[in-house]
Design a protein around this motif. Sequence first.
Motif, PDB file in Angstrom:
ATOM      1  N   TRP A 509       5.697  73.241 -76.840  1.00 20.00           N
ATOM      2  CA  TRP A 509       6.757  72.322 -76.409  1.00 20.00           C
ATOM      3  C   TRP A 509       6.145  71.124 -75.689  1.00 20.00           C
ATOM      4  CZ3 TRP A 509      11.159  74.535 -72.786  1.00 20.00           C
ATOM      5  CH2 TRP A 509      12.109  73.539 -72.516  1.00 20.00           C
ATOM      6  N   GLU A 510       5.279  71.412 -74.716  1.00 19.72           N
ATOM      7  CA  GLU A 510       4.654  70.320 -73.968  1.00 19.72           C
ATOM      8  C   GLU A 510       3.821  69.428 -74.883  1.00 19.72           C
ATOM      9  OE1 GLU A 510       1.110  69.518 -70.737  1.00 19.72           O
ATOM     10  OE2 GLU A 510       1.633  71.569 -71.305  1.00 19.72           O
ATOM     11  N   ALA A 511       2.995  70.046 -75.747  1.00 21.06           N
ATOM     12  CA  ALA A 511       2.123  69.258 -76.626  1.00 21.06           C
ATOM     13  C   ALA A 511       2.939  68.392 -77.574  1.00 21.06           C
ATOM     14  CB  ALA A 511       1.210  70.193 -77.419  1.00 21.06           C
ATOM     15  N   ALA A 512       4.008  68.962 -78.145  1.00 18.20           N
ATOM     16  CA  ALA A 512       4.845  68.181 -79.059  1.00 18.20           C
ATOM     17  C   ALA A 512       5.544  67.051 -78.324  1.00 18.20           C
ATOM     18  CB  ALA A 512       5.872  69.096 -79.731  1.00 18.20           C
ATOM     19  N   ALA A 513       5.992  67.301 -77.093  1.00 21.19           N
ATOM     20  CA  ALA A 513       6.663  66.254 -76.317  1.00 21.19           C
ATOM     21  C   ALA A 513       5.695  65.121 -75.983  1.00 21.19           C
ATOM     22  CB  ALA A 513       7.256  66.848 -75.041  1.00 21.19           C
ATOM     23  N   ARG A 514       4.453  65.466 -75.683  1.00 22.13           N
ATOM     24  CA  ARG A 514       3.477  64.403 -75.397  1.00 22.13           C
ATOM     25  C   ARG A 514       3.200  63.571 -76.649  1.00 22.13           C
ATOM     26  NH1 ARG A 514       1.593  64.779 -70.315  1.00 22.13           N
ATOM     27  NH2 ARG A 514       1.594  66.820 -69.283  1.00 22.13           N
ATOM     28  N   SER A 515       3.192  64.211 -77.809  1.00 20.13           N
ATOM     29  CA  SER A 515       3.066  63.438 -79.051  1.00 20.13           C
ATOM     30  C   SER A 515       4.271  62.535 -79.242  1.00 20.13           C
ATOM     31  CB  SER A 515       2.916  64.386 -80.243  1.00 20.13           C
ATOM     32  OG  SER A 515       1.698  65.089 -80.180  1.00 20.13           O
ATOM     33  N   ALA A 516       5.454  63.034 -78.906  1.00 20.43           N
ATOM     34  CA  ALA A 516       6.664  62.214 -79.021  1.00 20.43           C
ATOM     35  C   ALA A 516       6.595  61.011 -78.087  1.00 20.43           C
ATOM     36  CB  ALA A 516       7.902  63.055 -78.719  1.00 20.43           C
ATOM     37  N   VAL A 517       6.011  61.202 -76.907  1.00 17.01           N
ATOM     38  CA  VAL A 517       5.820  60.060 -75.987  1.00 17.01           C
ATOM     39  C   VAL A 517       4.987  58.987 -76.673  1.00 17.01           C
ATOM     40  CG1 VAL A 517       4.754  59.317 -73.830  1.00 17.01           C
ATOM     41  CG2 VAL A 517       6.058  61.444 -73.896  1.00 17.01           C
ATOM     42  N   ARG A 518       3.925  59.422 -77.346  1.00 17.14           N
ATOM     43  CA  ARG A 518       3.043  58.451 -78.012  1.00 17.14           C
ATOM     44  C   ARG A 518       3.782  57.722 -79.133  1.00 17.14           C
ATOM     45  NH1 ARG A 518      -0.320  61.790 -79.646  1.00 17.14           N
ATOM     46  NH2 ARG A 518       0.019  61.833 -81.897  1.00 17.14           N
ATOM     47  N   PHE A 519       4.526  58.464 -79.949  1.00 16.37           N
ATOM     48  CA  PHE A 519       5.250  57.820 -81.045  1.00 16.37           C
ATOM     49  C   PHE A 519       6.307  56.857 -80.509  1.00 16.37           C
ATOM     50  CE2 PHE A 519       4.225  61.901 -83.494  1.00 16.37           C
ATOM     51  CZ  PHE A 519       3.091  61.334 -84.068  1.00 16.37           C
TER      52      PHE A 519
END
Length: 983
Positions: A509-519
Amino acid sequence: MGERGAAEGPPIPPAPPAGAGPGPGPGAGSGGADSAAPGPVRLDAFAPGGRVYQAARDLYVSEAHHVRPAGPLAVVEPVLPTDAAAAEVFVGRGTERREVLAVLDPAHGATGMIVASSVAGLAGIGKTALARSCAAEAVGRGWYAGGAVFVDLNGYARDPADQVMPEHVFAPMLHALGFPGRPADSPAGQAAQYHRMLAGLAAEGRPVLLVLDNASSTAQIADLMPRSRAHRTLITSRHTLVTRGSRTLELGALSPAGARALVEEQLEFLSPGGTRTRQDATGTERLCRLCGHLPLALHIATALLARDPDLTPSDLADELARARHKLDVLDDGERAVRAAFELSYRRLTPQQARMFRLLPVNPGPHIATDAVARLVDLADDQAVGLIRELARAHVVERVGNGVWRQHDLMRAYAIQLLGHHGDNQGAASNRLIEHYIALAADAMAALHGEGPTTSFPTVEAALAWCDREYPNLQAATSMAATFGDDDGALRIQETLVAVYAHRGQTAEWEAAARSAVRFAREAKDHPGRSRALHQVMVALERAGRQSEAVEAAGVLLGFQQVVIEAASLAEHPLDCQRLLQHAVAAVAESGRLLGKRERRLLHTRRADIARVANARRLDETFREIGPRAPRRPAGPDTEDVPGEDFRGTVPRPPRRPPEPAAEDVPGEDFRRTVPRPPRRPPEPAAEEEVPDVALEATRWAREALERLSEHSPGVARSVAGAAPAQMAARRALSLIPEDLRPEDADDWRGVCALLARFAAARLAGGPMSRDAGRLAQQDWSWGVLPHVASTYEIAVQAYRRVNDAAAQVRLYTDLAEESFQSGAYPLAAKCRLAAAGIAETMGDEGGQGEALSAAAHAHLLLANHEEAARFAERAFPLLTAAKRPGPAGRALTTLANARYSLNLPAQALSAALGAEALTASAGDLPGRTAALLVLGLAQRDTDRAEDSSASWRTALHIARTLDDPYLTPSTESFLKSVGHLRG
């Protein structure tokens, strides 16, 4: 000043970062290039293994297919029993099959691992087919109550970075085997869980079968090996892998009899009742021989016979011989397979051939029928017919109900054809990404309980689709980002975040959310970035990492300054209102964790929201949040409560109705986070007059300016002449309360502005001293500038007390630029690092990156090469993320100079190549000149003399074209020092 210090060699021309001015190195000067809009080069193209990509989707998939920012994809699939697996004839391997099944039998006392390996690395020999067939038979016999799974380790990927390693497999393997908890955050923790689970299943008498396909080294499999003899592992590889306790089965080509049996039985399966192979036994044997007795080629040849009832084995053998003759440059095995590919492709209809070529555009390992239809832009029923025909031709294979894949050799062949035929890959990839976006949105709506959708009637159906399509969704986000569709990448990524949140998988969850921040940052989607930052916060909170969650809440709160600023600039009132609603939600949700820690900043953000709302004449929703409350004696905190909850914050598809008396559920997004307060807070009273103490501070600040202007410019800028004015400024600062309440900050902004004007007036002595000559400049740099720095510190402290971070950054930046111009590099570095720290708290990655880059440049000029490299390495990814190619290129130039000075020419070469490409893409000619100069040095010291001369020639040409009074002679001087020019 730009010398290598203790290192031997000629001086290195460092390129100053954005805003540094014409410092002591080529590349100084024009800052316009730094602010240029990003060119066609993606800034992440120079990460390890990266490539340069144009923004338009006009690239061959042979390039784009291998771009996977998300990293290797571990696809763990359940092994289906024989009767449920895809039907396929499997003959000619009776002995090998019996040997494998004997080891897979849990009742067998032997070691539980067998390695199926082909001779001489031959592809297409049938390793995976044998492994799948034996595993399916074992599952059908009920041998593996604990589960049976298959994972492709992609060991022979063109890019080694795409190989799947154990750390990529642990989490999906745990999920596939039914692990009841959540995977640990670290690979080591996941490995421990994985082996504990296997041990527990062994103790319960529930053996597990692992099929590890396509391994190229023991490093890919060693950590996955079960430690209990109850479990079994089946590995396929093109090499003979030696692992402790394993049995190796060398899998060669089929025997002549086995090859003929495969053709006959497969033809009978595809076209019952035929007699061609018996009537033409000689032709059949020749056909098998030309196929190299390889199962993959034999399957394709048999499919060709089945599609054409009039084609005899001899005729097909003649065609295959002619095709093989064209491929003499290949080895026997590859030539046989490739010739079969070509014959099969020639017999496809134009529509079938187009579908075959476009299938590799799908970035994942398999593709569903509905996705195929979107890919080729046909109706579903038409696409179903075409893909089934391709399966009959054996150029694709069915791996599930309505799910298809291509053999990796067939996929490579299709990619080559795609490049030659010039198909419109851009339109196809657009359609496919839009398809995944649409279904991902439906899945997310179902997960959020917003009612059944046309695609997913239940939450379970949505989760099942996400599980099946997970590798495609991961790869689709990477493809979308690669082609500049960051909004599309964000939409898909948000669905993955929702899946992990639904299951409580906090690490993912955290890793995917951080990727979403980047996108979201790349897409400049401020609400999307806030949602992603919030999900990072909640994931950390759910994981019990409270201190990190509080830190994430601070980042979320700091970012709202960007959201509010965007709202103030929005052209349409509805856009402004939507952004302010989002800021209200984010401030309230971050305040839930921050509490009293950031009371001042919370009040400031609410005040900012109210000011924008009042200026744009929006409704009362916002006006009750931000204005200063009436003056009251100090007492218990009574913070404002937002008048709107999160349900109106982020526009979404139809929403679920609010639940009565619901508790806070931080795992949901902003719609459900803060319950609506029972009533609105009282209206704020009218503002009081500015207090006498603020007026007194204003008078002292004005006196500082007036006393400075009483003297002549030379005296006023001296330490002695400015002393009385400095004392007045300190008196004004002393009157600003250090514990100022946020609602009272406006009373003191005028004082801060006067103190900033006073500091700027003192700083104006720098240009005057440079105009007055060298001695005056030395007196300024060594004697006056440190005193001026204390004046700036007064202004910075004033703005710190009113919590104006942006003003603090501006002050530090102005002082740093003058310090750099004056050669006071330690002071310049100190100011830049202070500005970087403040920018980080604001969430301004671009500002933080430029400040760190400037600090790195100052350290380079001080010959602090380790520090220069450290700060440049921190700056580059920040500038990359902020899409600032000019500053990113200059940071790499500084890094290249530092590494060269540390006698690391190979690392300097890598950095300089990236710097040259980025500055060129940004049109930053001075920056490119500096990059080319250090690139030439690195090339010379890595035995690339011709490349070095070419780089220096280009640098000289650019410098002379610019005809800059500093850059041109500085470049010429440097090139003379390295012997490139004769002087």
